[in-house]
Design a protein around this motif. Structure first.
Motif, PDB file in Angstrom:
ATOM      1  N   LEU A 278      54.576  32.415   6.073  1.00  0.00           N
ATOM      2  CA  LEU A 278      54.269  32.134   7.484  1.00  0.00           C
ATOM      3  C   LEU A 278      54.541  33.351   8.365  1.00  0.00           C
ATOM      4  O   LEU A 278      54.298  33.317   9.564  1.00  0.00           O
ATOM      5  N   THR A 328      57.176  31.624  18.394  1.00  0.00           N
ATOM      6  CA  THR A 328      56.491  32.006  17.147  1.00  0.00           C
ATOM      7  C   THR A 328      56.562  30.858  16.158  1.00  0.00           C
ATOM      8  O   THR A 328      55.561  30.465  15.552  1.00  0.00           O
ATOM      9  N   ARG A 332      53.445  28.803  14.469  1.00  0.00           N
ATOM     10  CA  ARG A 332      53.191  28.748  13.028  1.00  0.00           C
ATOM     11  C   ARG A 332      53.225  27.311  12.514  1.00  0.00           C
ATOM     12  O   ARG A 332      52.406  26.900  11.712  1.00  0.00           O
ATOM     13  N   GLU A 335      50.351  24.849  12.610  1.00  0.00           N
ATOM     14  CA  GLU A 335      49.369  24.860  11.524  1.00  0.00           C
ATOM     15  C   GLU A 335      49.476  23.599  10.665  1.00  0.00           C
ATOM     16  O   GLU A 335      48.513  23.169  10.047  1.00  0.00           O
ATOM     17  N   ASP A 376      50.574  28.054   2.156  1.00  0.00           N
ATOM     18  CA  ASP A 376      51.654  27.381   2.894  1.00  0.00           C
ATOM     19  C   ASP A 376      51.794  25.924   2.459  1.00  0.00           C
ATOM     20  O   ASP A 376      52.893  25.435   2.233  1.00  0.00           O
TER      21      ASP A 376
END
Ligand SMILES: Nc1ncnc2c1ncn2[C@@H]1O[C@H](COP(=O)(O)OP(=O)(O)OP(=O)(O)O)[C@@H](O)[C@H]1O
Ligand SMILES: [Mg+2]
Lengths: 557, 205
Positions: A278, A328, A332, A335, A376
């Motif tokens: 990530l 941040t 991430r 997602e 991921d």
């Protein structure tokens, strides 16, 4: 082989029908033995890597050809090559003044006076003038064992048709690895290994099937058609779980269970392992722990629901976490919303379902479908499930140690793309790193299938019991698979000379000596049959088939 | 004289060419019955008595019977050597032809043993040239090669080559024979392929 057969075999002399034989004329244990080929040997029939048998006085030695050399007893031979190379003279010179010399690396020895002994690592060498010849089928069986329950035929030694078997019991005592660059046959080799483990009934598999190719329908590039997955070969012994039901259905498969993951099941550790994929800073990853402390179990959903600068500002203040890191992380983790397998149900039954099958000795393949393209998702799910399953195994094991309940059947967890999360930075934090280091403490081991071993944590690599390595051409990858192995220099040249497909070097715990093999064929009707698959269609009687034919083509065919 | 003995004589007398006049463990010398009637260099011969000893002709010589009287040249202007012998029959009594054979084996109970004989041939034993079948049998076993290559017995590679020339001529595939024996020679002369090459070249007609 019973002891009588074996005794007969021990007494037999060396094999001469390979077109060559030789005698030991010098050498050493460390640098290998020098073997002079007999005058009638054809040097072209000796190949590097060939397994050979040496008949010593009271021991049989086994080794491997490591070099083939044109030697001569006449130092002036090259000076007179012109006159000597003419017809008759060259024939005279070959095998006498100009002869073939081969280098043999002694690997094992077997006491021929003691029938009950097993091959041992060679600690000495056979005497001068011992005869050397290519190992026979029986020799190979004596070293690696004969095909039998628990002894799985994985391939054949190079240049031989003999079945080379792997001891599944020994194999599953530790974590293992299948390596090789892309397209070299890792998947095919792994599928065979899984079949071997499945058939042995000594262990059960849990496969995180990234590309949906182990359980149901793989694809062969060379044959250009689909190949059967494990469930198709062993329907009653394999359950397929799916993360992407549509994808499974499209391929004609009704999964045994559709896996869902609740947001509440995600823990900060699961984010930690995703740090690299990530692209999170350590601070951002740490923030997950703070969020967990702040919100409790439902931290992920609550966090994802936050929006607006103000809300972030205040959260950042409350948690005492840098706002940049926090946003941040938020960006991430958003997602995850794409992951249709994630929902708000608090506790899913996936882990229990998996365990229920494993308990009954049924192998579980989890297909990722479209999420297989998303590293991921793969890491998140594999890690999350493994962590919980591992905890349960630890529990079972500890209970069985204190006398309550049976010991759980050993579990082999197959994972791919390990170089993305078993990196030196992350290995310590992932459950897979823990398992690899533990050597089946709780009856769980991993099988790593990967193409970039150099990026996997060194310690994890060194803990792998048996490595099955297809062609690797990157030096660092070669270094990493061979680190800590004796005779590296030789193995290195072996590794780089493997075919680009379907050949592998096997070494480690489950094998008495390193050996290169051509991996057993997979994907033909015959290969399925040899794995015990019974094609229900072929159960039709001959009469029925003939009838079908004539219905189809008319009477005359 | 018994009839058996008579028969033997008939069979082989044609091949008897002289008698042993000097004998040792390693070689024996034969004086020919007729001037110049010695076997070619490299021939296989045997002494023809109770303990036949087999040898290979390694050296021949023709010289004056009386070492103190050496022949004088008759020329110049002479164009035919043969006519001298026709004109001077006494030369046959003044000159003598002899040859030395290196011992390579002996015959025991009618089979060949490839070793030095325990007893050298007796003086005045007849010497005869071996016939083709004897030569064939003898040359099929390569053990003699090492004796001929032994530098201490005073043979030369040319003798071996000459012998091989004769022996290979009797084989169905002379070249194959030379290759096989060549390998034997090569293994006895490690590092001397050039020498092996010369021997074989000289053995080819
Ligand atoms: N044992 C085998 N039997 C038959 N075919 C094989 C075998 N091993 C490899 N192949 C052939 O080689 C091709 C590549 O093998 P495979 O897919 O296993 O490679 P891979 O190393 O897993 O590649 P990638 O890194 O791309 O996943 C297969 O599609 C198949 O055609
Ligand atoms: Mg693959």
């Amino acid at each position: 082989m019973n002891s009588e057969e074996r005794f007969e075999q021990l007494k037999k002399n060396v094999n001469s029908d390979e077109g060559w034989s030789g005698i030991i004329v010098g050498g050493s244990l460390s640098d290998g033995l020098d073997v002079r080929l007999s005058a009638d040997s054809s040097i072209e029939s000796v190949k590097v890597g060939r397994l050979v048998t040496i008949q010593g006085k009271s021991h049989k030695f086994f080794g491997q050809v490591s070099d083939v050399i044109l030697d001569s007893s006449d130092s002036n031979l090259s000076a007179h090559s012109e006159e000597i190379s003419n017809g008759m003279m060259s024939e005279v010179a070959i095998g006498t003044a100009a002869y073939g010399l081969i280098k043999i690396q002694p690997k094992l020895s077997l006491d021929t006076d003691d029938i009950s002994s097993n091959p041992q690592a060679a600690k000495t060498v056979p005497p001068h003038f011992s005869t050397v010849a290519a190992s026979t089928h029986a020799d190979i069986e004596m070293i690696f064992g004969k095909e039998a329950p628990g002894k799985f035929w994985i391939g054949s030694p190079l240049d031989m048709e003999t079945k080379l078997c792997l001891d599944i019991n020994e194999l599953t005592k530790r974590s293992n690895g299948v390596f090789g660059k892309s397209g070299t046959g890792k998947t095919f080799l792994t599928r065979l290994l899984l079949a071997g483990i499945l058939q042995s009934e000594k262990a059960a598999n849990l496969v995180f099937d990234m590309h949906s190719e182990y359980g149901w329908q793989g694809y062969s590039e060379t044959a250009n058609h689909q190949v059967k997955g494990l469930k198709q070969l062993f329907p009653s012994k394999v359950a397929i779980f799916s993360l992407d039901e549509d994808h499974s259905k499209r391929r004609g498969l009704t999964p045994d269970y559709v896996v869902k993951i609740g947001y509440k099941e995600v823990e900060p550790e699961d984010i930690e392992i995703l740090r690299e994929s990530l692209n999170l800073s350590p601070q951002a990853a740490d923030a997950a722990h703070s969020l967990f402390r702040h919100y409790g179990k439902n931290w992920l959903l609550e966090f994802l629901d936050i929006s607006g600068t103000e809300a972030f500002n205040s959260l950042s203040g409350q948690l005492n976490v840098n706002q940049g890191a926090l946003s941040t992380l938020h960006r991430r983790l958003r997602e995850f919303r794409r992951f249709e397998f994630m929902d708000t149900t608090s506790v899913h039954d996936s882990v229990n379902q998996i365990l229920r099958y494993l308990d009954r000795g049924i192998n579980v393949v989890l297909e990722f479908g479209k999420y297989g393209r998303d590293t991921d998702a793969y890491i998140l799910v594999a890690n999350l499930l493994t962590r919980r399953i591992y905890d349960r195994y630890a529990e079972y094991k500890e209970r069985s140690l204190s006398g309550i309940g049976d010991e759980p059947i050993p579990l082999v967890i197959t994972i791919e793309e390990a170089h993305k999360y078993l990196t030196p930075e992350l290995a310590n934090q992932t459950i897979f790193g823990t398992i690899a280091r533990e050597m089946r403490k709780y009856n769980v081991t991993i099988l790593i299938v990967d193409q970039r071993p150099s990026q996997i944590d060194e310690e994890v690599m060194s803990q792998l019991g048996t490595k099955l390595v297809c062609l690797l051409d990157n030096n660092r990858d070669v270094d990493s698979v061979l680190s800590g192995v004796s005779g590296q220099r030789k193995l290195r040249s072996v590794l780089s000379s493997l075919d680009s497909r379907q050949q592998a070097l096997l070494f480690g715990h489950a094998l008495p000596m390193p050996v290169e093999i051509r991996v057993r064929d997979y994907g033909t009707a015959e290969s399925y049959k040899s794995l015990g698959f019974v094609d229900t269609k072929s159960k039709k009687g001959k009469h029925q088939i003939d009838q079908d034919k004539s219905d189809l083509f008319g009477k005359n065919t | 004289m018994g009839s058996a003995k008579q028969e033997k004589k008939d069979n082989f007398s044609g091949n008897i060419i002289g008698e042993v006049i000097r004998s040792s463990s390693t070689d024996f010398e034969t004086q020919c019955y007729e001037l110049y009637k010695f076997p070619p260099l490299g021939s296989l011969v045997t002494s023809d008595d109770e303990n036949p000893v087999i040898g290979i002709v390694s050296h021949s010589v023709t010289e004056s019977m009386d070492p103190s009287r050496t022949p004088r040249p008759r020329g110049p202007g002479l164009d035919n050597v043969k006519s001298i012998y026709d004109d001077s029959p006494q030369l046959n009594n003044l000159l003598t032809s002899r040859f030395t054979s290196i011992t390579v084996g002996y015959t025991k109970d009618s089979s060949i043993v490839m070793k030095l004989s325990p007893f050298p041939p007796r003086i005045l034993s007849p010497t005869r040239i071996c016939n083709d079948s004897e030569l064939n049998e003898f040359s099929s076993n390569f053990d003699f090669v090492s004796r001929l290559l032994n530098p201490s017995i005073g043979s030369s590679d040319d003798v071996l080559a000459a012998f091989l020339d004769i022996a290979s001529g009797l084989k169905p595939d002379p070249e194959q024979y030379l290759i096989e024996i060549g390998k034997e020679i090569a293994s006895l002369l490690p590092g001397q392929m050039r020498r092996v090459n010369l021997i074989l070249r000289n053995a080819c007609k």
